[in-house]
Design an enzyme around this catalytic site. Sequence first.
Site, short mmCIF file in Angstrom:
data_model
loop_
_atom_site.label_atom_id
_atom_site.label_comp_id
_atom_site.label_asym_id
_atom_site.label_seq_id
_atom_site.Cartn_x
_atom_site.Cartn_y
_atom_site.Cartn_z
CG ASP A 1 -7.15 -2.82 -2.99
OD1 ASP A 1 -7.75 -2.06 -2.19
OD2 ASP A 1 -5.93 -3.02 -2.93
CG HIS B 1 -5.89 -2.43 0.84
ND1 HIS B 1 -5.23 -2.05 -0.30
CD2 HIS B 1 -5.26 -1.81 1.87
CE1 HIS B 1 -4.25 -1.23 0.02
NE2 HIS B 1 -4.24 -1.07 1.33
CB SER C 1 -0.96 -0.03 1.20
OG SER C 1 -1.98 0.93 1.07
#
Length: 343
Positions: A226, A266, A167
Site C-alpha cells: 500500500d 491501495h 481507507s
Amino acid sequence: MRPSLFFTTSLSLSSHFLHNRVVRGLSSSTALHAISRSNDGTVIISPQDEAQHSATVILCHGLGDTANGWVEPTQYLASQLPHVKWILPTAPTQPVTLNGGMPMPSWYDIVGLDSRSSEFCNGLDESMERILSLVEDEVSRNDSSTTATTACVNPLDYSRIVLAGFSQGGALALYTGMTQLRKQSTVGLGLGGITVMSGYLPRSKAFAIATGSEKTPILHCHGEQDSVVPVQAAALSKERVLSLLKETSSGNENSYEVKTYAGLDHSVAIDELNDVAAFLKRVIPPIPITTQTDNAPEYDEVDPTKMSVKQLRAAIEKRGLKEESRGMLEKSDLVNLLLKNQN
C-alpha cells in the site's frame, strides 16, 4: 519515526483500483438482492426476500469516491450473504485542505500527513452522527409496521449490525464502532463487528473504547504494498486498540485480526473480499426463517393478525401459498391471505 496513518491526496484512488483490479473477477449475479438509490447518494442493496433479512452492513467508501464505487464489490459480497442488507452512504462534498481546498466527497478534512495532523479530522464528528443515525434506523425498525416492504422482518439488535469501510471510510467505521454510544444510553454500540480495509485509526490520542464495545470483533485487511496508507497502519491501529483493552482488562488480543495481502497496493482483491465474507458469516451468521423457541407456539396456532411479517411469510411458505403472496406489499394482504386459507 512512526509511519503516518494517512493516505494520498489523489482523487478517487479507491474507485480507480477497484474498477481496474477487482471488478473483472466479481460475480455479476444480483438475483438475491435489489438495489435502490436515494437523493443523498446512498445506495441500498437489500435481500429480495424480506424474510431473509437478519443483519445489516453499513459500508463507507474512501476519500474522493462515492457509494457507486463500491456497488460491484458489495454485490460480490452479497452473493455470499443473502441474509444481509447493505447500506452504502456517500460522504458530503467538501473542501479538503491537503488537496489545496479542492471539494470532493470526504468524511472529514485532512490538513496534513504527519501524525499530529491526524488528531484534528474536522468533520469526523458530523460523519459519525450520520453513521449512528443509520445504525439507529436499522435497530428501531420493528414488526408493528403495516407496510410489509418497510417492516424489518427480523428486528435487528446492535449485534446484528457491522460497520465497514475502505481507507478513510474504514477509519470512520473503526472510530465510530468503538467509541460511540447507543441512542439515549451510556452503553457502547456493541456491534456484531467492524471491518477495516486499507484504513487506520484516526484521532489515536483521543481514542477511547466505549463500555460495552470492548469485545467487538475487528477485521483489518491491508495490502502489503500500500503506497497510500502504509501497511504499518494496520499494526499501529491494532496496537492502540489492544493497549486500551489491556488497561481495562477487557476484550482479548484475538478480537482485532489483521490480514495482509502480498503485492496489493491501495486497493482490494478477491482474496480480501472472500476473507471479509468469511468474517461476516462468522459474526452475523444467517438466522433460519423458521427458527422458534422451544416454548413458542407453531405458526398454525398463532392468530395471523398478531404475527410479525417474518412469521406471516414463514407461515405462508409452510402452507404452500408463496406463489399467491407474490406482489403483496401490505402486511394486511399477507394477513388476509392466511385467514382465507386457514383450516
